[in-house]
Enzyme design. Structure first.
Site, PDB file in Angstrom:
ATOM      1  N   HIS A 173       0.840  -1.197   0.000  1.00 45.68           N
ATOM      2  CA  HIS A 173       0.000   0.000   0.000  1.00 45.68           C
ATOM      3  C   HIS A 173       0.880   1.254   0.000  1.00 45.68           C
ATOM      4  O   HIS A 173       1.364   1.694   1.039  1.00 45.68           O
ATOM      5  CB  HIS A 173      -0.899  -0.016   1.230  1.00 45.68           C
ATOM      6  CG  HIS A 173      -2.091   0.885   1.136  1.00 45.68           C
ATOM      7  ND1 HIS A 173      -2.267   1.801   0.124  1.00 45.68           N
ATOM      8  CD2 HIS A 173      -3.186   1.024   1.939  1.00 45.68           C
ATOM      9  CE1 HIS A 173      -3.409   2.454   0.306  1.00 45.68           C
ATOM     10  NE2 HIS A 173      -3.979   1.993   1.391  1.00 45.68           N
ATOM     11  N   TYR A 206      -0.594   6.840   3.333  1.00 52.52           N
ATOM     12  CA  TYR A 206       0.052   5.954   4.308  1.00 52.52           C
ATOM     13  C   TYR A 206       1.568   5.950   4.082  1.00 52.52           C
ATOM     14  O   TYR A 206       2.083   6.630   3.198  1.00 52.52           O
ATOM     15  CB  TYR A 206      -0.571   4.565   4.232  1.00 52.52           C
ATOM     16  CG  TYR A 206      -2.043   4.585   4.566  1.00 52.52           C
ATOM     17  CD1 TYR A 206      -2.478   4.844   5.864  1.00 52.52           C
ATOM     18  CD2 TYR A 206      -3.014   4.413   3.573  1.00 52.52           C
ATOM     19  CE1 TYR A 206      -3.842   4.896   6.176  1.00 52.52           C
ATOM     20  CE2 TYR A 206      -4.365   4.470   3.874  1.00 52.52           C
ATOM     21  CZ  TYR A 206      -4.772   4.712   5.173  1.00 52.52           C
ATOM     22  OH  TYR A 206      -6.115   4.781   5.472  1.00 52.52           O
ATOM     23  N   ARG A 244       0.090  -0.416  -4.825  1.00 56.05           N
ATOM     24  CA  ARG A 244      -0.976   0.569  -5.083  1.00 56.05           C
ATOM     25  C   ARG A 244      -0.435   1.975  -4.869  1.00 56.05           C
ATOM     26  O   ARG A 244       0.250   2.241  -3.874  1.00 56.05           O
ATOM     27  CB  ARG A 244      -2.169   0.314  -4.156  1.00 56.05           C
ATOM     28  CG  ARG A 244      -3.429   1.080  -4.582  1.00 56.05           C
ATOM     29  CD  ARG A 244      -4.592   0.807  -3.653  1.00 56.05           C
ATOM     30  NE  ARG A 244      -5.860   0.943  -4.350  1.00 56.05           N
ATOM     31  CZ  ARG A 244      -6.963   1.463  -3.806  1.00 56.05           C
ATOM     32  NH1 ARG A 244      -6.956   1.903  -2.561  1.00 56.05           N
ATOM     33  NH2 ARG A 244      -8.079   1.520  -4.500  1.00 56.05           N
TER      34      ARG A 244
END
Length: 374
Positions: A179, A184, A232
């Site tokens: 991710h 994040y 991603r």
């Protein structure tokens, strides 16, 4: 449906076959146990999407260590033996429906808002994130200013991603998705506002992409070739939906570096996956990835209308994922294949006041059928 529909073409990774191009996007659902184990509720939730015809599933963000990575209370992990074992029921249920499932590995970084393992947050640089925590995920108030990570700690975080990926394989997942989107930790390294380092991990686009790329490379090298390792990526963040990178050239370098590191796919996500990524015209983020990433591209962002989904494929994406449209239509692929009407997403019925999986989302809901740890 016409005789030919790109949505229902097959697709092959090196070790994983997909029977169509439409996947379930990762979505935070805060439905694990307090200690991060997957539950029967989660098993039934994921199985229904596989049964509804999605070609592949990507799990909600799963934390890889018991230090700084957890982002929300009741978020699942792949950091312990107990957490790893708990996921086998989920993967078994999805595989029984004939579909693959990838675990999204997520380190929350500075925008963690529920971590019982640590009383501080960490990030590339000591920059307080914009915005406020989301009540939808159990948070409230401003984000704390994180502590800047040391080079040694980056090595530890890289190792935790590798171990979590190995745990994912043991739990029966067919791959992992790293991710690096939505604000994040790995995404913070890519973002100029969050990454103000002056070492080899900061500065230009190549340096800012270096740590995410090192994680991709380490995970890819540690796992068998047939185990899928994707990543991603987004410009926007959950706490800043308007954030943009410096421009198309910057994005091109990011995609080149990440794919060169060995990513089996690049998953782009924006609020509108068909909108120009930089300014009022020009390519979408997925189109930039298609041009510059030497890997298959997965598009995401407002593609729930079948024509929008087909447009993303026409623009060069190999696959696409659906989030809220999947929540409204757990059998979206089957409905589209059969030319059936789709339901509109109603956030008040599903994600409000909190993101936890509700009884109305589970097939054949029977409280007595749920396990004691749910």
């Amino acid at each position: 449906m016409s005789e030919f529909d790109a949505l229902f073409e097959t697709f092959e990774f090196e070790g994983v076959s997909l029977d169509n191009r439409v996947g379930l996007a990762p979505m935070t659902r805060t439905s694990a146990t307090d200690d991060g184990r997957a539950t029967d509720r989660m098993t039934r939730y994921y199985a229904k999407f596989a049964r509804g015809g999605f070609g592949f599933l990507v799990s909600e963000g799963v934390y890889p260590d018991t230090e700084y990575s957890q982002g929300y209370l009741n978020q699942p992990g792949l950091a312990t033996e107990e957490q790893t074992k708990s996921w086998t029921e989920v993967t078994d249920a999805v595989h029984e429906e004939g579909k693959p499932i990838f675990a999204q590995l997520m380190h929350a970084g500075a925008i963690s808002q529920g971590n019982p393992h640590a009383d501080e947050t960490v990030a590339p640089s000591a920059v307080q994130p914009e915005g406020e925590k989301a009540e939808l995920y159990g948070g409230s108030g401003a984000f704390e200013t994180p502590r800047e990570l040391t080079i040694e700690e980056l090595g530890d975080i890289e190792a935790s991603f590798v171990e979590a990926a190995e745990n994912a394989r043991e739990a029966g997942f067919d791959g992992v998705e790293l991710h690096a989107a939505n604000g994040y930790l790995l995404n913070e390294f890519l973002a100029p506002d969050a990454n103000q380092r002056d070492d080899r991990y900061g500065g230009d686009a190549e340096n800012r992409a270096r740590f995410p790329a090192e994680v991709v490379e380490a995970v890819s090298e540690a796992l068998p070739d047939e185990f899928v390792v994707g990543i991603r990526v987004s410009q926007t963040k959950v706490n800043d939906e308007t954030h943009e990178w410096p421009g198309e050239e910057y994005a091109a370098t990011v995609f080149d570096v990440l794919s060169e590191a060995g990513a089996d796919y690049v998953h782009t996500t924006e609020g509108d996956g068909l909108a120009p990524a930089f300014g009022d015209d020009g390519p979408t983020l997925a189109e930039v990835a298609v041009e510059h990433a030497d890997a298959p591209v997965v598009a995401n962002g407002g593609l729930g209308d079948p024509e929008a989904a087909r447009a993303a494929l026409d623009d060069g994406a190999d696959l696409l994922t659906l989030g809220t449209s999947a929540l409204a239509n757990a059998d979206w692929p089957e409905r589209v294949r059969n030319d059936e009407d789709l339901d509109e997403f109603d956030p008040g019925a599903i994600l409000v006041p909190e993101a936890t999986i509700g009884d109305n989302e589970l097939p054949d809901t029977d409280a007595a059928a749920e396990t004691a740890d749910d």
